[in-house]
Design an enzyme around this catalytic site. Structure first.
Site, PDB file in Angstrom:
ATOM      1  N   SER A  14       1.042  -1.340  -0.134  1.00  0.00           N
ATOM      2  CA  SER A  14       0.314   0.008  -0.024  1.00  0.00           C
ATOM      3  C   SER A  14       1.177   1.188  -0.133  1.00  0.00           C
ATOM      4  O   SER A  14       2.274   1.050   0.337  1.00  0.00           O
ATOM      5  CB  SER A  14      -0.610   0.341   1.294  1.00  0.00           C
ATOM      6  N   ASP A 227      12.876   3.133   2.380  1.00  0.00           N
ATOM      7  CA  ASP A 227      11.810   2.603   3.837  1.00  0.00           C
ATOM      8  C   ASP A 227      12.442   2.438   4.582  1.00  0.00           C
ATOM      9  O   ASP A 227      11.628   2.686   5.955  1.00  0.00           O
ATOM     10  CB  ASP A 227      10.324   2.531   3.330  1.00  0.00           C
ATOM     11  N   THR A 249       5.432  -5.956   5.038  1.00  0.00           N
ATOM     12  CA  THR A 249       5.735  -6.968   3.769  1.00  0.00           C
ATOM     13  C   THR A 249       6.989  -7.868   4.626  1.00  0.00           C
ATOM     14  O   THR A 249       6.889  -9.262   4.574  1.00  0.00           O
ATOM     15  CB  THR A 249       5.421  -6.600   2.751  1.00  0.00           C
ATOM     16  N   ASN A 286      17.224  -9.451   5.549  1.00  0.00           N
ATOM     17  CA  ASN A 286      15.555  -9.418   5.154  1.00  0.00           C
ATOM     18  C   ASN A 286      15.453 -10.825   5.796  1.00  0.00           C
ATOM     19  O   ASN A 286      15.521 -12.133   5.955  1.00  0.00           O
ATOM     20  CB  ASN A 286      15.880  -9.364   3.698  1.00  0.00           C
TER      21      ASN A 286
END
Length: 470
Positions: A14, A227, A249, A286
């Site tokens: 989003s 981000d 996510t 990650n």
């Protein structure tokens, strides 16, 4: 001078335009939110970048006049411009399989040790370095990562903000400049890489047509355009003894350092050294993140997440767990079926209900957080007294408690909108309203709701669960 700032914050599922006001403390409101998802065309997965840009303009109209605008997004993906500045095609989604086998070929020709020594970057199949080598670069004059592409459309000025450039695999981790010898060795055209910008630098004013469309004008300013860089800047930490999990996510789990860790052990553990605000290093790995849960929900139309989370809390602990970073979980598709297959592969019974799947996913993510945080501590020598879990995942109480339990450390959850806060605080600092990173974090701690989770239960039970899959 206005104390209002706009953050364009694009996530992998989003996007939003957030409005911050620093007139009295720090308040953050949502001006506009919109979905973001892949579009498959002729077997290739793309981003709807023009749709995103349309929604960004709508969000800026809704936000109203501000002192400046900052743009951040996910990493690695990019658009190619021709000599006239026109986009050559929709940016390809990082979950597309066009880079299959490219990382292995590059490691074979250049050497994994050389790549890591230059960029300090973890090997992920979708890193920009591999995407560019899989792409057709004929006619390309400029490569712009997604936030820089949006900034170019807003201002007409091309550049590459350094925190996001550090995720490409083509930035020198020591000098924070483009790794020209590596770029040349790979046969990539050096001219497509634009000048680098630092967080806080001016990008440019809105183009006249853009200002006319949104109804006002303001400068665009570079922020931590990856981000995670913005999110880590807004971690409400006091002192250096903290780890962070920026959870959405993806979960980005690690520690903040003053310099990179480039040891063979760090490379073997697949840890990354990405540029942070003020010369810091985001030393992290990650973890697949809430993508697993998002894809499960997509497979269960009409399901209610709140009800599933409540039911998952009552499910049997550790009935089944998976390694969330197994490559099979990366593409879109039937996630419950893949989790079931992975459980069978590791000698476990698959979950028997949606609530049991949710419990499996959240316990597995907590185990992934634990492994990343513990390895970050060991490899960097950094002591950790608390874990800050920021981003959308901080709203998931069960995940926060599981992370505290698995790690045996307190978890401070929040702020949920850490990325937008870090974005606007870099702008506010450039405007002289806050002094530095410590003051930015103090302002977040003072103004945003936070919740602390103390570890409970048996760490040995988490040890036994981890032994099944790690």
């Amino acid at each position: 001078m206005s104390r209002r700032f706009a953050a364009v914050d694009l996530g992998a599922s989003s996007g939003r335009v957030m409005l911050a006001d620093l007139t009295d403390g720090l308040s953050l409101t949502e001006a506009h939110r919109f979905p973001n998802g892949p579009v498959r065309v002729a077997g290739r997965l793309y981003w709807d970048i023009l749709g995103l840009y349309r929604e960004i303009l709508a969000g800026l109209r809704a936000a109203g006049p501000v002192s400046s605008i900052g743009v951040d997004s996910w990493a690695v993906d990019y658009g190619l411009l021709d000599e006239s500045g026109a986009l050559l095609g929709n940016p390809v989604h990082y979950r597309d399989d066009r880079t299959r086998g490219v990382a292995e070929r590059v490691a074979g020709s250049v050497g994994a040790e050389t790549l890591y020594d230059v960029s300090g970057l973890q090997v992920l199949p979708f890193n920009t370095i591999y995407q560019l080598l899989a792409d057709r670069l004929d006619g390309a004059a400029t490569m712009l990562l997604v936030p820089d592409l949006i900034g170019y459309w807003l201002t007409g000025e091309a550049g590459a903000e350094v925190t996001n450039a550090s995720t490409t695999g083509l930035l020198d981790v020591r000098t924070r400049t483009w790794a020209s010898p590596l770029i040349e060795r790979l046969g990539l055209p050096a001219g497509i890489f634009p000048p680098l910008r630092q967080p806080g630098e001016a990008v440019g004013g809105l183009r006249r047509d853009v200002a006319a469309e949104v109804g006002w004008s303001a400068p665009v300013r570079a922020v931590g355009s990856h981000d995670t860089a913005s999110a880590v800047a807004a971690v409400p930490a006091v002192g250096p003894a903290f780890a962070y999990v920026s959870c959405g996510t993806w979960s980005l789990a690690g520690v903040e350092l003053t310099g990179p860790v480039l040891t063979p052990e760090s490379r073997a553990a697949n840890f990354t050294n990405e540029a942070g605000i003020d010369g810091t290093v985001r030393y992290l790995r990650n973890v697949m993140g809430l993508w697993l849960l998002q894809e499960c929900l997509r497979a269960w139309p009409g399901s209610d997440l709140a009800e599933l989370l409540a039911a998952a809390a009552g499910e049997k602990p550790f009935a089944a767990v998976v390694n969330p970073d197994e490559p099979v979980f990366l593409p879109p598709g039937d996630m419950p079926a893949r989790i079931a297959d992975e459980c069978r592969r590791t000698g476990q019974l698959p979950p028997s209900s949606p609530a049991a799947y949710v419990r499996c996913v959240l316990e597995s993510l907590a185990l992934g957080h634990r492994l990343a945080v513990r390895q970050a501590m060991e490899l960097s020598g950094r002591e950790v007294e608390v874990i800050h879990l920021v981003g959308g995942g901080s709203r998931n109480e069960l995940l926060c408690q599981f992370t505290a339990d698995a790690c045996g450390l307190p978890v401070v959850a929040g702020p949920a909108e850490a990325t937008a806060l870090g974005n606007v605080l870099v702008q506010a600092r450039a405007a002289g309203l806050v002094a530095g990173l410590a003051e930015m974090r103090s302002l977040v701690a003072y103004s945003q709701p936070l919740r602390r989770y103390e570890p409970s239960g048996s760490v040995s039970a988490w040890d036994e669960a981890a032994a099944r899959v790690f």
